[in-house]
Design a protein around this motif. Sequence first.
Motif, PDB file in Angstrom:
ATOM      1  N   SER A 100      38.175  42.210  53.447  1.00 56.13           N
ATOM      2  CA  SER A 100      37.088  41.593  52.777  1.00 56.13           C
ATOM      3  C   SER A 100      36.420  42.422  51.979  1.00 56.13           C
ATOM      4  O   SER A 100      35.744  41.768  50.943  1.00 56.13           O
ATOM      5  N   VAL A 101      36.791  43.748  51.789  1.00 52.49           N
ATOM      6  CA  VAL A 101      36.031  44.710  51.114  1.00 52.49           C
ATOM      7  C   VAL A 101      36.677  44.538  49.620  1.00 52.49           C
ATOM      8  O   VAL A 101      37.934  44.652  49.647  1.00 52.49           O
ATOM      9  N   PRO A 102      35.879  44.475  48.590  1.00 49.43           N
ATOM     10  CA  PRO A 102      36.465  44.553  47.235  1.00 49.43           C
ATOM     11  C   PRO A 102      37.346  45.627  47.034  1.00 49.43           C
ATOM     12  O   PRO A 102      36.812  46.788  47.343  1.00 49.43           O
ATOM     13  N   SER A 103      38.621  45.478  46.270  1.00 50.69           N
ATOM     14  CA  SER A 103      39.576  46.487  46.138  1.00 50.69           C
ATOM     15  C   SER A 103      38.947  47.492  45.218  1.00 50.69           C
ATOM     16  O   SER A 103      39.220  48.726  45.188  1.00 50.69           O
ATOM     17  N   GLU A 104      37.912  46.825  44.169  1.00 52.83           N
ATOM     18  CA  GLU A 104      37.680  47.815  43.165  1.00 52.83           C
ATOM     19  C   GLU A 104      36.810  49.049  43.737  1.00 52.83           C
ATOM     20  O   GLU A 104      36.779  50.125  43.042  1.00 52.83           O
ATOM     21  N   VAL A 105      36.174  48.749  45.015  1.00 53.10           N
ATOM     22  CA  VAL A 105      35.102  49.679  45.523  1.00 53.10           C
ATOM     23  C   VAL A 105      36.125  50.850  46.116  1.00 53.10           C
ATOM     24  O   VAL A 105      35.807  51.966  45.922  1.00 53.10           O
ATOM     25  N   LEU A 106      37.038  50.521  46.765  1.00 55.36           N
ATOM     26  CA  LEU A 106      38.132  51.513  47.259  1.00 55.36           C
ATOM     27  C   LEU A 106      38.766  52.170  46.163  1.00 55.36           C
ATOM     28  O   LEU A 106      38.768  53.430  46.240  1.00 55.36           O
ATOM     29  N   GLU A 107      39.196  51.576  45.023  1.00 58.12           N
ATOM     30  CA  GLU A 107      39.872  52.256  44.160  1.00 58.12           C
ATOM     31  C   GLU A 107      38.895  53.265  43.264  1.00 58.12           C
ATOM     32  O   GLU A 107      39.111  54.376  43.063  1.00 58.12           O
ATOM     33  N   ALA A 108      37.807  52.919  43.206  1.00 56.95           N
ATOM     34  CA  ALA A 108      36.620  53.627  42.467  1.00 56.95           C
ATOM     35  C   ALA A 108      36.483  54.985  43.283  1.00 56.95           C
ATOM     36  O   ALA A 108      36.403  56.141  42.746  1.00 56.95           O
ATOM     37  N   ALA A 109      36.391  54.780  44.607  1.00 64.48           N
ATOM     38  CA  ALA A 109      36.261  55.954  45.432  1.00 64.48           C
ATOM     39  C   ALA A 109      37.596  56.995  45.518  1.00 64.48           C
ATOM     40  O   ALA A 109      37.408  58.094  45.416  1.00 64.48           O
ATOM     41  N   ALA A 110      38.459  56.115  45.515  1.00 64.56           N
ATOM     42  CA  ALA A 110      40.124  57.028  45.261  1.00 64.56           C
ATOM     43  C   ALA A 110      39.900  57.962  43.931  1.00 64.56           C
ATOM     44  O   ALA A 110      40.356  59.006  43.957  1.00 64.56           O
ATOM     45  N   LEU A 111      39.352  57.161  42.846  1.00 58.49           N
ATOM     46  CA  LEU A 111      39.424  57.858  41.636  1.00 58.49           C
ATOM     47  C   LEU A 111      38.532  58.806  41.658  1.00 58.49           C
ATOM     48  O   LEU A 111      38.668  59.960  40.660  1.00 58.49           O
ATOM     49  N   ASP A 112      37.491  58.847  42.295  1.00 58.56           N
ATOM     50  CA  ASP A 112      36.407  60.138  42.228  1.00 58.56           C
ATOM     51  C   ASP A 112      37.004  61.173  43.136  1.00 58.56           C
ATOM     52  O   ASP A 112      36.442  61.921  43.223  1.00 58.56           O
ATOM     53  N   GLY A 113      38.319  61.157  43.850  1.00 53.41           N
ATOM     54  CA  GLY A 113      38.859  62.053  44.438  1.00 53.41           C
ATOM     55  C   GLY A 113      38.433  61.952  46.074  1.00 53.41           C
ATOM     56  O   GLY A 113      38.650  63.140  46.510  1.00 53.41           O
ATOM     57  N   ALA A 114      37.991  61.104  46.497  1.00 57.24           N
ATOM     58  CA  ALA A 114      37.365  61.325  47.816  1.00 57.24           C
ATOM     59  C   ALA A 114      38.968  60.909  48.650  1.00 57.24           C
ATOM     60  O   ALA A 114      39.711  60.058  48.398  1.00 57.24           O
ATOM     61  N   SER A 115      38.778  61.721  49.946  1.00 61.96           N
ATOM     62  CA  SER A 115      40.076  61.575  50.749  1.00 61.96           C
ATOM     63  C   SER A 115      39.871  60.091  51.633  1.00 61.96           C
ATOM     64  O   SER A 115      38.882  59.679  51.597  1.00 61.96           O
ATOM     65  N   GLN A 116      40.994  60.105  52.095  1.00 61.77           N
ATOM     66  CA  GLN A 116      40.907  58.882  52.958  1.00 61.77           C
ATOM     67  C   GLN A 116      39.850  58.868  54.023  1.00 61.77           C
ATOM     68  O   GLN A 116      39.255  57.774  54.540  1.00 61.77           O
ATOM     69  N   TRP A 117      39.636  59.896  54.810  1.00 63.73           N
ATOM     70  CA  TRP A 117      38.315  60.095  55.689  1.00 63.73           C
ATOM     71  C   TRP A 117      37.038  59.853  55.232  1.00 63.73           C
ATOM     72  O   TRP A 117      36.335  59.332  55.737  1.00 63.73           O
ATOM     73  N   ARG A 118      37.082  60.489  53.976  1.00 62.92           N
ATOM     74  CA  ARG A 118      35.757  60.213  53.313  1.00 62.92           C
ATOM     75  C   ARG A 118      35.407  58.724  52.812  1.00 62.92           C
ATOM     76  O   ARG A 118      34.321  58.457  52.864  1.00 62.92           O
ATOM     77  N   ILE A 119      36.433  58.197  52.417  1.00 64.70           N
ATOM     78  CA  ILE A 119      36.462  56.795  52.017  1.00 64.70           C
ATOM     79  C   ILE A 119      35.997  56.092  53.222  1.00 64.70           C
ATOM     80  O   ILE A 119      35.139  55.103  53.148  1.00 64.70           O
ATOM     81  N   TRP A 120      36.662  56.147  54.411  1.00 64.66           N
ATOM     82  CA  TRP A 120      36.132  55.451  55.748  1.00 64.66           C
ATOM     83  C   TRP A 120      34.757  55.736  56.076  1.00 64.66           C
ATOM     84  O   TRP A 120      33.968  54.919  56.342  1.00 64.66           O
ATOM     85  N   ARG A 121      34.473  57.129  55.898  1.00 70.48           N
ATOM     86  CA  ARG A 121      33.097  57.576  56.506  1.00 70.48           C
ATOM     87  C   ARG A 121      31.876  56.865  55.509  1.00 70.48           C
ATOM     88  O   ARG A 121      30.749  56.865  55.992  1.00 70.48           O
ATOM     89  N   SER A 122      32.449  57.232  54.090  1.00 73.16           N
ATOM     90  CA  SER A 122      31.147  56.858  53.288  1.00 73.16           C
ATOM     91  C   SER A 122      31.204  55.632  52.610  1.00 73.16           C
ATOM     92  O   SER A 122      30.177  54.981  52.139  1.00 73.16           O
ATOM     93  N   VAL A 123      32.508  54.910  52.895  1.00 77.39           N
ATOM     94  CA  VAL A 123      32.449  53.496  51.974  1.00 77.39           C
ATOM     95  C   VAL A 123      32.607  52.506  53.000  1.00 77.39           C
ATOM     96  O   VAL A 123      31.785  51.552  53.114  1.00 77.39           O
TER      97      VAL A 123
END
Length: 315
Positions: free
Chosen positions: A203-226
């Motif tokens: 249910s989380v918008p894919s744009e949010v995850l894509e933006a975090a990945a483009l900023d260079g966040a790791s998978q662990w950082r995406i989970w912890r911060s997003v």
Amino acid sequence: MTVTDTAVVEKRTTPSTPPPRRRRSRAGRTPWLYLAPALVVLAALLAYPVYQLGLISLFRYTQAQVSGGEPTAFQGFGNYADVFSDDQFWQVLSSTVVFAAACVVSTLAVGCALAVLLTRVRAVPRLALMLAAMGAWATPAVTGSTVWLFLFDPDFGPVNRLLGLGDHSWTYGRLSAFFLVLLEVVWCSFPFVMVTVYAGIRSVPSEVLEAAALDGASQWRIWRSVLAPMLRPILVVVTIQSVIWDFKVFTQIYVMTNGGGIAGQNLVLNVYAYQQAFASSQYGLGSAIGVVMLLILLAVTLVYLRLLRRQGEEL
């Protein structure tokens, strides 16, 4: 007609808007109206057993009273005094808290990790993992406990052969027996966490995850911060549910440690209450332990929700 008269007429004909407080009160009552039928059913199913549990805990109620050989004697809080003065109760309580905490943390870790994995694999592996998890979830606790006992059996179990442990008995030692039960509890509990968290991630918008990945966040950082902050209401539900399930584990301990282990070294509160109530025929004492368990679970749940409300979380 003057301008003043026109303003007076418009003021009279314009419908007055209800005050904001009344709107909020009506909006607050609406969800409870929808929940009312379910709440009535739950109250009918739970209120009477809890009432009987509390009532029996106030009496001396043993096999003599059940058979009618002796009259029932009111003890007030005498059973609770006996429980709290028993050193074994405090040992069992500490073991239960540590064991339940380990089960909750392990279940959440495995369930959340597999939920994230489900979003990374293709359709066929995702379907296979979901079916395997649903099979574990649907397996009765007695059946699952028996299967895990066979897997770790010192004579015929495949685990000892693969690890080269010979005839090592996993249920003989206190820690190894608790570890074996923990594996079975996590195995039958993680599917609920996995499916619930996976639905939240989708249910989380894919744009949010894509933006975090483009900023260079790791998978662990995406989970912890997003993901984790956005999924916090869901994580609250699965955490509270896991605490309730794991704190009152009975079947796995009773089956896999043969009623609590050697000399009661693997007792938890639920098995301890069962022994006091049925093995020793101290039904009032066992009911008092049950009431204490209920109060502990209510206190943990209310404190957890209160801390989240202080942080401004909407549940």
